[in-house]
Write an enzyme that holds these catalytic residues in place. Sequence first.
Site, PDB file in Angstrom:
ATOM      1  N   PHE A 127       0.816  -1.207   0.000  1.00 42.18           N
ATOM      2  CA  PHE A 127       0.000   0.000   0.000  1.00 42.18           C
ATOM      3  C   PHE A 127       0.858   1.269   0.000  1.00 42.18           C
ATOM      4  O   PHE A 127       0.457   2.310  -0.502  1.00 42.18           O
ATOM      5  CB  PHE A 127      -0.932  -0.018   1.216  1.00 42.18           C
ATOM      6  CG  PHE A 127      -2.111   0.894   1.102  1.00 42.18           C
ATOM      7  CD1 PHE A 127      -3.209   0.547   0.332  1.00 42.18           C
ATOM      8  CD2 PHE A 127      -2.140   2.102   1.772  1.00 42.18           C
ATOM      9  CE1 PHE A 127      -4.310   1.387   0.224  1.00 42.18           C
ATOM     10  CE2 PHE A 127      -3.232   2.952   1.684  1.00 42.18           C
ATOM     11  CZ  PHE A 127      -4.319   2.586   0.907  1.00 42.18           C
ATOM     12  N   GLU A 128       2.065   1.177   0.546  1.00 41.57           N
ATOM     13  CA  GLU A 128       2.968   2.335   0.627  1.00 41.57           C
ATOM     14  C   GLU A 128       3.834   2.525  -0.614  1.00 41.57           C
ATOM     15  O   GLU A 128       4.516   3.543  -0.754  1.00 41.57           O
ATOM     16  CB  GLU A 128       3.874   2.196   1.860  1.00 41.57           C
ATOM     17  CG  GLU A 128       3.142   2.318   3.179  1.00 41.57           C
ATOM     18  CD  GLU A 128       2.383   1.066   3.608  1.00 41.57           C
ATOM     19  OE1 GLU A 128       1.320   1.203   4.241  1.00 41.57           O
ATOM     20  OE2 GLU A 128       2.839  -0.055   3.282  1.00 41.57           O
ATOM     21  N   VAL A 184       1.505  -9.506  -2.136  1.00 41.63           N
ATOM     22  CA  VAL A 184       0.266  -9.519  -1.364  1.00 41.63           C
ATOM     23  C   VAL A 184      -0.320 -10.911  -1.550  1.00 41.63           C
ATOM     24  O   VAL A 184      -0.569 -11.337  -2.679  1.00 41.63           O
ATOM     25  CB  VAL A 184      -0.730  -8.444  -1.844  1.00 41.63           C
ATOM     26  CG1 VAL A 184      -1.964  -8.430  -0.953  1.00 41.63           C
ATOM     27  CG2 VAL A 184      -0.079  -7.067  -1.874  1.00 41.63           C
ATOM     28  N   ILE A 185      -0.495 -11.618  -0.445  1.00 43.20           N
ATOM     29  CA  ILE A 185      -1.019 -12.978  -0.495  1.00 43.20           C
ATOM     30  C   ILE A 185      -2.435 -12.965   0.063  1.00 43.20           C
ATOM     31  O   ILE A 185      -2.679 -12.448   1.153  1.00 43.20           O
ATOM     32  CB  ILE A 185      -0.110 -13.943   0.289  1.00 43.20           C
ATOM     33  CG1 ILE A 185       1.299 -13.937  -0.327  1.00 43.20           C
ATOM     34  CG2 ILE A 185      -0.704 -15.355   0.293  1.00 43.20           C
ATOM     35  CD1 ILE A 185       2.328 -14.756   0.416  1.00 43.20           C
ATOM     36  N   GLU A 206      -8.174 -14.269   4.390  1.00 45.33           N
ATOM     37  CA  GLU A 206      -9.581 -14.601   4.598  1.00 45.33           C
ATOM     38  C   GLU A 206     -10.504 -13.391   4.529  1.00 45.33           C
ATOM     39  O   GLU A 206     -11.715 -13.533   4.663  1.00 45.33           O
ATOM     40  CB  GLU A 206      -9.737 -15.284   5.954  1.00 45.33           C
ATOM     41  CG  GLU A 206      -8.984 -16.602   6.036  1.00 45.33           C
ATOM     42  CD  GLU A 206      -9.057 -17.218   7.418  1.00 45.33           C
ATOM     43  OE1 GLU A 206      -9.689 -16.631   8.316  1.00 45.33           O
ATOM     44  OE2 GLU A 206      -8.467 -18.286   7.604  1.00 45.33           O
ATOM     45  N   HIS A 257      -9.246  -7.462   2.576  1.00 48.61           N
ATOM     46  CA  HIS A 257      -8.049  -6.615   2.641  1.00 48.61           C
ATOM     47  C   HIS A 257      -7.187  -6.767   1.384  1.00 48.61           C
ATOM     48  O   HIS A 257      -6.702  -5.784   0.829  1.00 48.61           O
ATOM     49  CB  HIS A 257      -7.245  -6.973   3.894  1.00 48.61           C
ATOM     50  CG  HIS A 257      -6.016  -6.166   4.097  1.00 48.61           C
ATOM     51  ND1 HIS A 257      -6.050  -4.857   4.525  1.00 48.61           N
ATOM     52  CD2 HIS A 257      -4.714  -6.481   3.919  1.00 48.61           C
ATOM     53  CE1 HIS A 257      -4.812  -4.396   4.610  1.00 48.61           C
ATOM     54  NE2 HIS A 257      -3.981  -5.368   4.246  1.00 48.61           N
TER      55      HIS A 257
END
Length: 149
Positions: free
Chosen positions: A50-51, A74-75, A78, A81
């Site tokens: 995100f940064e 990014v994995i 659940e 996000h």
Amino acid sequence: MSARYAIVAATFYRDLADRLIAGAQAAFAEAEGPLAADGPADVFEVPGAFELPLAAKYLAETGRYDGVACVGAVIRGETDHYDYVCGEAARGIQDVQLSTGVPAAFGVLTVDSMDQALARSGGDKRDSGRHAADAVLALQRIRRSLAGA
């Protein structure tokens, strides 16, 4: 005068970040000749994907870099996000290159599992760090050809 490149790495998954950085560094080194003592690209780290866009914008706006490769992972988990982080990181990195004119490549793994991330983070044809650097280099070649350099 040779070009100067930057790599911004999201280090939430440190091992993956290191692999992606190595792939990008290798591509930049091959394009720019012998490896300098400090490497062919400057590396900057941020906590997560995100940064990446803001760091890429800071670097692009300095005028010091001919391109920025943004790498990370990014994995999927659940929750939703994953979708927000992936989408905003991609949009933000695209916005950086469109607003600054400095190539900023999206080398962020957006995967369902660690196995998928490992398969895409170096050592073979699925090296997203290398692919991000290659994208920066391709855009830089277009830019140079249009400038008559």
